[in-house]
Design an enzyme around this catalytic site. Structure first.
Site, PDB file in Angstrom:
ATOM      1  N   PHE A   7      -2.552   8.013  -3.139  1.00  0.00           N
ATOM      2  CA  PHE A   7      -2.844   8.144  -4.577  1.00  0.00           C
ATOM      3  C   PHE A   7      -4.054   7.338  -5.024  1.00  0.00           C
ATOM      4  CE2 PHE A   7      -0.452   4.143  -4.813  1.00  0.00           C
ATOM      5  CZ  PHE A   7      -1.198   3.447  -5.750  1.00  0.00           C
TER       6      PHE A   7
ATOM      7  N   GLU B  44       0.853  13.642  -4.279  1.00  0.00           N
ATOM      8  CA  GLU B  44       1.461  14.367  -5.400  1.00  0.00           C
ATOM      9  C   GLU B  44       1.335  13.578  -6.708  1.00  0.00           C
ATOM     10  OE1 GLU B  44       2.805  12.983  -2.847  1.00  0.00           O
ATOM     11  OE2 GLU B  44       4.925  12.464  -3.085  1.00  0.00           O
TER      12      GLU B  44
ATOM     13  N   SER C  26       0.624   4.477   3.370  1.00  0.00           N
ATOM     14  CA  SER C  26       1.354   3.256   3.725  1.00  0.00           C
ATOM     15  C   SER C  26       1.643   3.226   5.228  1.00  0.00           C
ATOM     16  CB  SER C  26       2.666   3.219   2.951  1.00  0.00           C
ATOM     17  OG  SER C  26       3.456   4.334   3.331  1.00  0.00           O
TER      18      SER C  26
ATOM     19  N   CYS D  45      -6.579  -0.764  -0.325  1.00  0.00           N
ATOM     20  CA  CYS D  45      -6.191  -1.344   0.967  1.00  0.00           C
ATOM     21  C   CYS D  45      -7.126  -2.458   1.382  1.00  0.00           C
ATOM     22  CB  CYS D  45      -6.141  -0.258   2.024  1.00  0.00           C
ATOM     23  SG  CYS D  45      -7.756   0.445   2.320  1.00  0.00           S
TER      24      CYS D  45
ATOM     25  N   GLU E  81       2.996  -6.060   1.753  1.00  0.00           N
ATOM     26  CA  GLU E  81       1.921  -5.528   0.924  1.00  0.00           C
ATOM     27  C   GLU E  81       2.429  -5.420  -0.514  1.00  0.00           C
ATOM     28  OE1 GLU E  81       0.639  -1.433   1.680  1.00  0.00           O
ATOM     29  OE2 GLU E  81      -1.405  -2.038   1.174  1.00  0.00           O
TER      30      GLU E  81
HETATM   31  P1  NAD Z   1       2.242   6.798   0.805  1.00  0.00           P
HETATM   32  O1  NAD Z   1       2.351   6.455   2.239  1.00  0.00           O
HETATM   33  O2  NAD Z   1       3.448   6.674  -0.047  1.00  0.00           O
HETATM   34  O3  NAD Z   1       1.741   8.318   0.643  1.00  0.00           O
HETATM   35  C1  NAD Z   1       0.647   8.816   1.371  1.00  0.00           C
HETATM   36  C2  NAD Z   1       0.885  10.299   1.624  1.00  0.00           C
HETATM   37  O4  NAD Z   1       2.076  10.468   2.391  1.00  0.00           O
HETATM   38  C3  NAD Z   1       1.054  11.104   0.341  1.00  0.00           C
HETATM   39  O5  NAD Z   1       0.311  12.297   0.456  1.00  0.00           O
HETATM   40  C4  NAD Z   1       2.567  11.357   0.274  1.00  0.00           C
HETATM   41  O6  NAD Z   1       2.876  12.602  -0.294  1.00  0.00           O
HETATM   42  C5  NAD Z   1       3.000  11.324   1.733  1.00  0.00           C
HETATM   43  N1  NAD Z   1       4.348  10.785   1.928  1.00  0.00           N
HETATM   44  C6  NAD Z   1       4.953   9.814   1.187  1.00  0.00           C
HETATM   45  N2  NAD Z   1       6.185   9.546   1.704  1.00  0.00           N
HETATM   46  C7  NAD Z   1       6.354  10.343   2.790  1.00  0.00           C
HETATM   47  C8  NAD Z   1       7.395  10.520   3.756  1.00  0.00           C
HETATM   48  N3  NAD Z   1       8.519   9.822   3.688  1.00  0.00           N
HETATM   49  N4  NAD Z   1       7.216  11.430   4.738  1.00  0.00           N
HETATM   50  C9  NAD Z   1       6.077  12.149   4.816  1.00  0.00           C
HETATM   51  N5  NAD Z   1       5.064  12.028   3.928  1.00  0.00           N
HETATM   52  C10 NAD Z   1       5.178  11.131   2.925  1.00  0.00           C
HETATM   53  O7  NAD Z   1       1.027   5.940   0.208  1.00  0.00           O
HETATM   54  P2  NAD Z   1       0.561   5.831  -1.313  1.00  0.00           P
HETATM   55  O8  NAD Z   1       1.567   5.048  -2.079  1.00  0.00           O
HETATM   56  O9  NAD Z   1       0.122   7.147  -1.828  1.00  0.00           O
HETATM   57  O10 NAD Z   1      -0.761   4.948  -1.125  1.00  0.00           O
HETATM   58  C11 NAD Z   1      -0.762   3.557  -1.033  1.00  0.00           C
HETATM   59  C12 NAD Z   1      -0.757   3.088   0.405  1.00  0.00           C
HETATM   60  O11 NAD Z   1      -1.882   3.636   1.087  1.00  0.00           O
HETATM   61  C13 NAD Z   1      -0.906   1.577   0.528  1.00  0.00           C
HETATM   62  O12 NAD Z   1      -0.043   1.133   1.538  1.00  0.00           O
HETATM   63  C14 NAD Z   1      -2.361   1.390   0.933  1.00  0.00           C
HETATM   64  O13 NAD Z   1      -2.645   0.207   1.637  1.00  0.00           O
HETATM   65  C15 NAD Z   1      -2.560   2.589   1.789  1.00  0.00           C
HETATM   66  N6  NAD Z   1      -3.972   2.928   1.913  1.00  0.00           N
HETATM   67  C16 NAD Z   1      -4.572   2.642   3.096  1.00  0.00           C
HETATM   68  C17 NAD Z   1      -5.914   2.895   3.268  1.00  0.00           C
HETATM   69  C18 NAD Z   1      -6.590   2.561   4.563  1.00  0.00           C
HETATM   70  O14 NAD Z   1      -7.733   2.924   4.729  1.00  0.00           O
HETATM   71  N7  NAD Z   1      -5.946   1.890   5.497  1.00  0.00           N
HETATM   72  C19 NAD Z   1      -6.653   3.474   2.232  1.00  0.00           C
HETATM   73  C20 NAD Z   1      -6.002   3.779   1.034  1.00  0.00           C
HETATM   74  C21 NAD Z   1      -4.650   3.486   0.891  1.00  0.00           C
END
Ligand code: NAD
Length: 484
Positions: free
Chosen positions: A149, A176, A226, A281, A375
């Site tokens: 997001f 989403e 994540s 991140c 985090e």
């Molecule tokens: P998230 O992991 O909740 O979601 C990321 C994606 O995974 C979304 O498209 C979501 O729909 C999907 N998703 C969520 N839960 C799922 C599940 N149980 N099974 C399958 N798919 C699932 O992450 P977020 O809250 O959208 O974003 C924040 C996180 O992203 C933080 O941990 C941040 O550090 C990380 N992030 C990392 C980087 C990097 O380059 N390392 C960059 C941006 C964000």
């Protein structure tokens, strides 16, 4: 602003799938923006079929022809900078200038993709008399990208220009929570001349992600989000013998030494932990204060006090995230930490239904507290007091994550000592957000990245292509030996 219901984008068509939808809310006001489809297997099937059908003709173009689309796309990103930034700001809650920086970064990675013909010219060598070897980069085929997001414009663009210019077709599954920007990018790619079916969007949540990991028609999967979900996507895709690169969460440490420049350190650290309301991140999370750095901490508090939610700081993505962040602060306080600046209960006049946490500085935490290890993903800086730089390094090295780390000092020797010993993929000296700019690549280490290579820059070219090595002989008179 209200938006029409979000559609999927398959084979160039914006189509509204039947079935369940989810509310998309502007987190800075709490107002409903629109609804996003929670697509199922049928929509994914349509997108994979469209990508598979379109990809061979796209691959058949030369790289020089394909990058022409991205010269135009970069211009379109720049022409629509204001509109794209407003869209990011509305769906994500970050400030306009933070959103504009995200759009600028998208233009920069697109510029990198435009230079690909210069970068990946293959190699040729006469390896035996009359026998030549040459290498070519061939696209992987159909690739899928799953995004988080927090950067709805930039993170999709980490992959779109490079992966597509290199001849792949893509299915994007945006978050989403922030699905609007992706559709606008699809329209701009179409306007830039990208053939239908090369870029497709399937909106949804867990079901689509699992479908992507399992689908035999998808050759490679990139994920940003994540660590918990990165591990799932990595293991599940690899079990289906796909290429996978999954970037995860972070816990970034800043090591501040007593000789650090007071003003520069204070302003960099404040910007690092409060920018994008701490939801990036690369954000600073723990400051490892070595020895007596109280002057710097006082100045840091002054800097952080200038950052006001609703003015120069945006909102948290959801009520649930806001509460999670506040719980970390409350728990640390109950365990004896000292709150130097308290952002709990922040209110923005006129945006009473928005989700806000103000800048928060929590001093005297101990390494075993949750706030020290997990985090937080909010505008919270924890200060851990240590006596020596080696103690600071031991704490940094013990973290399972490894996205970013930075040192603040005026000593070149100390900076080198620290940078050589921290366990992180992106490191900085006197810089709070050490994001490598193109052509340097973006990617962490340890539990912040699963797979090999980085997601942008030169390093990503390996991921988006297969290397074909060809050995050629046209001289029948030449004697054959075991090497030819
Ligand atoms: P998230 O992991 O909740 O979601 C990321 C994606 O995974 C979304 O498209 C979501 O729909 C999907 N998703 C969520 N839960 C799922 C599940 N149980 N099974 C399958 N798919 C699932 O992450 P977020 O809250 O959208 O974003 C924040 C996180 O992203 C933080 O941990 C941040 O550090 C990380 N992030 C990392 C980087 C990097 O380059 N390392 C960059 C941006 C964000």
């Amino acid at each position: 602003m209200k938006y029409p219901e979000i559609t999927n984008f398959i084979a160039g068509d914006e189509s509204l799938p039947k079935g369940r939808t989810l509310e998309v809310v502007n987190p800075s006001t709490g107002q409903l923006l629109t609804r996003v489809p929670l697509s199922g297997a049928e929509e994914l099937e349509r997108a994979v079929a469209a990508a598979k059908q379109a990809q061979p003709a796209w691959q058949a173009l030369t790289l020089k022809e394909r990058v022409q689309v991205f010269f135009r796309y970069k211009n379109l990103l720049e022409q629509h900078r204001e509109e794209l930034s407003k869209l990011v700001s509305e769906e994500n809650g970050k400030t306009f200038s933070e959103a504009a920086a995200e759009v600028d970064k998208s233009a920069e990675v697109t510029e990198f993709a435009c230079s690909l013909p210069q970068l990946i010219a293959g190699e040729t060598e006469e390896v035996s008399r009359g026998v030549e070897c040459y290498s070519q980069r061939v696209p992987v085929g159909v690739v899928a990208c799953i995004t988080p997001f927090n950067f709805p414009n930039m993170v999709p663009n980490w992959t779109i220009p490079n992966a597509l210019a290199l001849g792949n077709a893509m299915i994007l599954k945006p978050s989403e929570q922030t699905p609007l920007s992706a559709n606008r990018l699809a329209q701009l790619l179409q306007e830039a001349g990208l053939p239908d079916g090369i870029f497709n969007i399937v909106h949804g949540a867990r079901e689509i992600v699992e479908g992507i990991c399992d689908h035999p028609g998808i050759d490679a999967v990139s994920f940003v989000g994540s660590t918990k979900v990165a591990k799932i996507v990595y293991s599940r895709s690899a079990a289906r013998h796909k290429r996978v690169l999954a970037l995860g969460g972070a816990k970034n440490h800043l090591i501040v030494l007593p000789d650090a420049h007071v003003d520069m350190t204070a302003s960099n650290v404040a910007a690092s932990f409060t920018g994008c309301a701490g939801q990036r991140c690369m954000a600073a999370s723990v400051m490892l204060a070595v020895g007596d750095v109280d002057v710097i901490i006082d100045r840091l508090c002054d800097e952080a006090r200038k950052i006001i939610p609703g003015k120069n700081m945006g909102s948290i993505i959801s009520e649930q995230s806001r509460d999670r962040i506040m719980n970390y602060i409350t728990e640390a306080e109950a365990q004896g930490a000292k709150i130097l600046l308290d952002g709990r209960g922040a209110k923005v006049p006129g945006c009473e239904n928005g989700f806000y946490v103000g800048p928060t500085i929590v001093d005297r935490i101990s390494p075993d507290m949750n706030i020290a290890c997990e985090e937080v993903f909010g505008p919270v800086l924890s200060i851990l007091r240590v006596k020596t730089v080696d103690e600071a390094l031991r704490i940094e090295n013990a973290s399972p994550y490894g996205n970013a780390a930075a040192v603040f000092t005026q000593s070149g020797g100390m900076a080198k000592y620290v940078i050589e010993r921290v366990s992180a993929g992106m490191t900085g000296v006197n810089i709070g957000v050490p994001v490598p700019r193109e052509p340097f690549s973006f990617g962490g280490w340890n539990d912040s990245r699963f797979g090999v290579g980085d997601i942008t820059g030169k390093s990503s070219l390996e991921f988006w292509t297969k290397l074909k090595k060809t050995t050629v002989k046209w001289n029948p008179e030449a004697k054959t030996n075991w090497m030819s």
